[in-house]
Design a protein around this motif. Structure first.
Motif, mmCIF file in Angstrom:
data_model
loop_
_atom_site.group_PDB
_atom_site.id
_atom_site.type_symbol
_atom_site.label_atom_id
_atom_site.label_comp_id
_atom_site.label_asym_id
_atom_site.label_seq_id
_atom_site.Cartn_x
_atom_site.Cartn_y
_atom_site.Cartn_z
ATOM 1 N N TRP A 78 0.826 -1.163 0.004
ATOM 2 C CA TRP A 78 -0.044 0.184 -0.107
ATOM 3 C C TRP A 78 0.837 1.400 -0.128
ATOM 4 O O TRP A 78 0.385 2.500 -0.501
ATOM 5 C CB TRP A 78 -1.070 -0.004 1.079
ATOM 6 C CG TRP A 78 -0.316 -0.048 2.610
ATOM 7 C CD1 TRP A 78 0.183 -1.091 3.265
ATOM 8 C CD2 TRP A 78 0.096 1.247 3.263
ATOM 9 N NE1 TRP A 78 0.662 -0.728 4.547
ATOM 10 C CE2 TRP A 78 0.781 0.538 4.539
ATOM 11 C CE3 TRP A 78 0.143 2.538 3.151
ATOM 12 C CZ2 TRP A 78 1.201 1.325 5.482
ATOM 13 C CZ3 TRP A 78 0.565 3.403 4.102
ATOM 14 C CH2 TRP A 78 1.251 2.887 5.120
ATOM 15 N N GLN A 79 2.081 1.150 0.563
ATOM 16 C CA GLN A 79 2.977 2.397 0.452
ATOM 17 C C GLN A 79 3.159 2.678 -0.867
ATOM 18 O O GLN A 79 3.372 4.056 -1.144
ATOM 19 C CB GLN A 79 4.255 2.026 1.012
ATOM 20 C CG GLN A 79 4.159 1.863 2.722
ATOM 21 C CD GLN A 79 3.630 0.458 2.847
ATOM 22 O OE1 GLN A 79 3.666 -0.403 2.066
ATOM 23 N NE2 GLN A 79 4.168 -0.092 4.294
ATOM 24 N N MET A 80 3.570 1.955 -1.850
ATOM 25 C CA MET A 80 3.649 2.402 -3.409
ATOM 26 C C MET A 80 2.556 2.920 -3.840
ATOM 27 O O MET A 80 2.433 3.840 -4.550
ATOM 28 C CB MET A 80 4.302 1.212 -4.047
ATOM 29 C CG MET A 80 4.349 1.357 -5.676
ATOM 30 S SD MET A 80 3.088 1.129 -6.677
ATOM 31 C CE MET A 80 2.723 -0.654 -6.501
ATOM 32 N N VAL A 81 1.238 2.377 -3.666
ATOM 33 C CA VAL A 81 0.033 2.921 -4.198
ATOM 34 C C VAL A 81 -0.266 4.339 -3.583
ATOM 35 O O VAL A 81 -0.785 5.201 -4.288
ATOM 36 C CB VAL A 81 -1.167 1.928 -3.792
ATOM 37 C CG1 VAL A 81 -2.138 2.241 -4.319
ATOM 38 C CG2 VAL A 81 -0.690 0.581 -4.458
ATOM 39 N N ALA A 82 -0.174 4.308 -2.384
ATOM 40 C CA ALA A 82 -0.210 5.625 -1.639
ATOM 41 C C ALA A 82 0.459 6.671 -2.292
ATOM 42 O O ALA A 82 0.215 7.726 -2.395
ATOM 43 C CB ALA A 82 -0.076 5.503 -0.294
ATOM 44 N N GLU A 83 1.815 6.311 -2.646
ATOM 45 C CA GLU A 83 2.940 7.377 -3.009
ATOM 46 C C GLU A 83 2.440 7.806 -4.500
ATOM 47 O O GLU A 83 2.256 9.056 -4.861
ATOM 48 C CB GLU A 83 4.184 6.756 -3.147
ATOM 49 C CG GLU A 83 5.228 7.617 -3.714
ATOM 50 C CD GLU A 83 6.455 6.989 -3.499
ATOM 51 O OE1 GLU A 83 7.608 7.787 -4.207
ATOM 52 O OE2 GLU A 83 6.782 5.957 -3.227
ATOM 53 N N ARG A 84 1.809 6.773 -5.282
ATOM 54 C CA ARG A 84 1.363 7.001 -6.667
ATOM 55 C C ARG A 84 -0.051 8.003 -6.387
ATOM 56 O O ARG A 84 -0.178 8.989 -7.402
ATOM 57 C CB ARG A 84 0.959 5.888 -7.484
ATOM 58 C CG ARG A 84 2.142 5.202 -8.015
ATOM 59 C CD ARG A 84 1.640 3.783 -8.768
ATOM 60 N NE ARG A 84 0.966 4.084 -9.778
ATOM 61 C CZ ARG A 84 0.240 3.243 -10.592
ATOM 62 N NH1 ARG A 84 0.515 2.029 -10.319
ATOM 63 N NH2 ARG A 84 -0.425 3.594 -11.696
ATOM 64 N N ILE A 85 -0.831 7.484 -5.540
ATOM 65 C CA ILE A 85 -1.998 8.389 -5.550
ATOM 66 C C ILE A 85 -1.644 9.839 -4.749
ATOM 67 O O ILE A 85 -2.173 10.958 -5.403
ATOM 68 C CB ILE A 85 -3.176 7.940 -4.442
ATOM 69 C CG1 ILE A 85 -3.393 6.284 -5.262
ATOM 70 C CG2 ILE A 85 -4.062 8.853 -4.401
ATOM 71 C CD1 ILE A 85 -4.330 5.682 -4.184
ATOM 72 N N GLY A 86 -0.660 9.964 -3.932
ATOM 73 C CA GLY A 86 -0.354 11.328 -3.813
ATOM 74 C C GLY A 86 0.196 12.148 -4.481
ATOM 75 O O GLY A 86 0.204 13.578 -4.395
ATOM 76 N N GLU A 87 0.569 11.554 -5.579
ATOM 77 C CA GLU A 87 1.136 12.577 -6.717
ATOM 78 C C GLU A 87 0.032 13.231 -7.518
ATOM 79 O O GLU A 87 0.247 14.384 -8.279
ATOM 80 C CB GLU A 87 1.987 11.747 -7.789
ATOM 81 C CG GLU A 87 3.095 11.059 -7.382
ATOM 82 C CD GLU A 87 3.917 10.288 -8.311
ATOM 83 O OE1 GLU A 87 3.506 9.980 -9.394
ATOM 84 O OE2 GLU A 87 5.155 9.844 -7.773
ATOM 85 N N GLU A 88 -1.278 12.836 -7.355
ATOM 86 C CA GLU A 88 -2.246 13.372 -7.846
ATOM 87 C C GLU A 88 -2.522 14.968 -7.335
ATOM 88 O O GLU A 88 -2.531 14.984 -6.138
ATOM 89 C CB GLU A 88 -3.593 12.840 -8.002
ATOM 90 C CG GLU A 88 -3.669 11.528 -8.577
ATOM 91 C CD GLU A 88 -3.613 11.701 -10.048
ATOM 92 O OE1 GLU A 88 -4.207 12.516 -10.725
ATOM 93 O OE2 GLU A 88 -2.863 10.877 -10.567
ATOM 94 N N PRO A 89 -2.811 15.975 -8.274
ATOM 95 C CA PRO A 89 -2.803 17.437 -7.691
ATOM 96 C C PRO A 89 -4.013 17.590 -7.042
ATOM 97 O O PRO A 89 -4.113 18.436 -5.976
ATOM 98 C CB PRO A 89 -2.638 18.196 -9.076
ATOM 99 C CG PRO A 89 -3.096 17.213 -10.057
ATOM 100 C CD PRO A 89 -2.543 16.149 -9.778
ATOM 101 N N SER A 90 -5.217 16.941 -7.146
ATOM 102 C CA SER A 90 -6.298 17.135 -6.445
ATOM 103 C C SER A 90 -6.345 16.296 -4.946
ATOM 104 O O SER A 90 -7.487 16.345 -4.205
ATOM 105 C CB SER A 90 -7.479 16.677 -7.205
ATOM 106 O OG SER A 90 -7.386 15.305 -7.824
ATOM 107 N N VAL A 91 -5.411 15.405 -4.796
ATOM 108 C CA VAL A 91 -5.384 14.567 -3.620
ATOM 109 C C VAL A 91 -4.837 15.421 -2.446
ATOM 110 O O VAL A 91 -3.718 15.767 -2.774
ATOM 111 C CB VAL A 91 -4.772 13.317 -3.882
ATOM 112 C CG1 VAL A 91 -4.806 12.446 -2.523
ATOM 113 C CG2 VAL A 91 -5.653 12.586 -4.744
#
Length: 415
Positions: A78-91
């Motif tokens: 989940w750390q990798m997925v969270a890092e990818r999602i955190g790159e989204e500007p709206s998140v």
């Protein structure tokens, strides 16, 4: 001059006359009916708007704008997925969680609950649960200390308070030398929260994510990731984008999907109430028909005299349209004023009525929200006022047309 005399006579017919006060009584009844209908519509629609806003606020205080999970099981890496999602500007923030059902036992009381394992430092930016703590703090949840935060209603059911201990019993079976036993662990109450929504206050408890992973044996996996966005109404678009970017086996679900039944039910109730209460306005508006029909019958001599003096059928029709529309405008204006006044002060009026009656209209153990909220939308007010005006106008057309068809010779035959 023609328009002036039409307005003068049309407005004069709305006032009481000694010769026939019954017509004026019917006019007053029509005004009162329109006033009550418009008032009820504004108040009910404002309350429904308030319920929708309050429900959304309280649900989002406990749930995330978007939840990302994995099909068929827990979310690994989940750390990798969270890092990818955190790159989204709206998140704005991302927080992992572990969630399962369990039993809580204290003394002789037992209750089921949703157990959510969280990391307090990650959870606080995502949800507003920290702002709803009544005792203790969310940060008191520390790994390995086996602390638990309970909803206020759940704590009352179990009869526990801050510092008390209780037993958490998992549905997982642990294999021991003497056979299978339910996994259980003693926890200490380190905090209480109250979001004002009975479902959460009565059925939710929180522990540290590390303790949840150990108790429910998830290893390093989590149930999913909870996201907070800059714009809650942009959640459906963000969820669609994440589903495309992450692909199988990940699933992104926004808050409108996970709580669709609540908001769909409110929208349906709002629409149905609007239709039902609109019928009240319609009935009151069409009372204008009977008012004008009686007025036309009463004023046939006046109509005949006006026609012999040169008034056209259109002018006669306009006189009675003005009379009916003026009745509708008075009822609409008064109804809007009273409705806005009640809707803006519903938080004072309802508690006063409850105090007089001696009962609570919305007990917390029955309804999701225990207070009557209200949000006045001027767009809705304008729509209601326009609807009342249009119905009042339509109600004048037939009686006014009848008046324009009166023949002077026949009307004056018995005068």
């Amino acid at each position: 001059m023609r328009r002036t005399f039409e307005w003068m006579i049309g407005l004069r017919y709305t006032r009481a006359k000694r010769r026939n006060r019954f017509v004026s009584f019917i006019s007053a009844t029509s005004i009162i009916g329109i006033t009550l209908g418009v008032t009820a519509l504004i108040v009910v629609i404002s309350v429904m708007n308030g319920f929708q806003d309050e429900l959304r606020e309280r649900i989002l205080g406990m749930t995330a704008h978007v939840t990302v999970s994995e099909r068929g099981g827990s979310l690994g890496d989940w750390q990798m997925v969270a890092e990818r999602i955190g790159e989204e500007p709206s998140v704005r923030a991302v927080a992992p969680y572990v969630q399962a059902e369990a039993m809580l036992s204290a003394s002789s009381e037992v209750s089921g609950a949703i157990i959510r394992g969280i990391e307090p430092e990650r959870e606080s930016p995502v949800t507003d649960i920290g702002a709803h703590m009544t005792e203790g703090t969310l940060e008191a949840l520390e790994p390995g200390q086996f602390g638990i935060v309970l909803g206020s209603a759940l704590a009352r059911t179990l009869g526990v308070g801050l510092g008390d201990r209780l037993m958490l019993i998992s549905a997982d079976v642990a294999v021991t030398p003497v056979g299978g036993m339910l996994r259980q662990r003693r926890f200490t109450v380190v905090g209480l929260f109250e979001v004002g929504m009975y479902e959460y206050d009565r059925g939710t408890a929180m522990i540290h994510m590390a303790d949840a992973q150990a108790l429910f044996r998830t290893g390093g996996n989590v149930s999913g990731l909870r996201l907070k966005l800059d714009d809650i109404f942009g959640a459906p678009a963000v969820a669609r984008d994440l589903n495309q970017q992450l692909g199988y086996p990940y699933v992104a679900q926004d808050w409108t999907q996970s709580n669709a039944n609540f908001f769909r039910a409110i929208q349906i109730e709002r629409t149905v109430m609007f239709i039902i209460l609109s019928l009240i306005v319609a009935v009151a508006a069409f009372n204008i028909v009977s008012t004008l029909v009686m007025l036309v019958t009463d004023k046939q001599g006046d109509i005949a005299i006006l026609r012999t003096l040169g008034a056209s059928p259109g002018s006669i029709m306009m006189i009675f349209i003005i009379t009916g529309v003026f009745i509708g405008l008075i009822g609409t204006a008064v109804g809007v004023g009273v409705g806005v006044l009640i809707a803006e002060n519903i938080d004072v009026i309802v508690p006063w009525i409850e105090g007089v009656v001696g009962t609570q209209f919305m007990p917390a153990d029955v309804y999701y929200i225990s207070e009557v909220p209200s949000r006045l939308d001027w767009g809705d007010v304008g729509l209601i006022a326009l609807m009342a005006f249009v119905l009042s106008f339509l109600a004048t057309l037939y009686p006014a047309w009848r008046a324009s068809r009166v023949q002077p010779a026949q009307a004056l035959r018995y005068e």
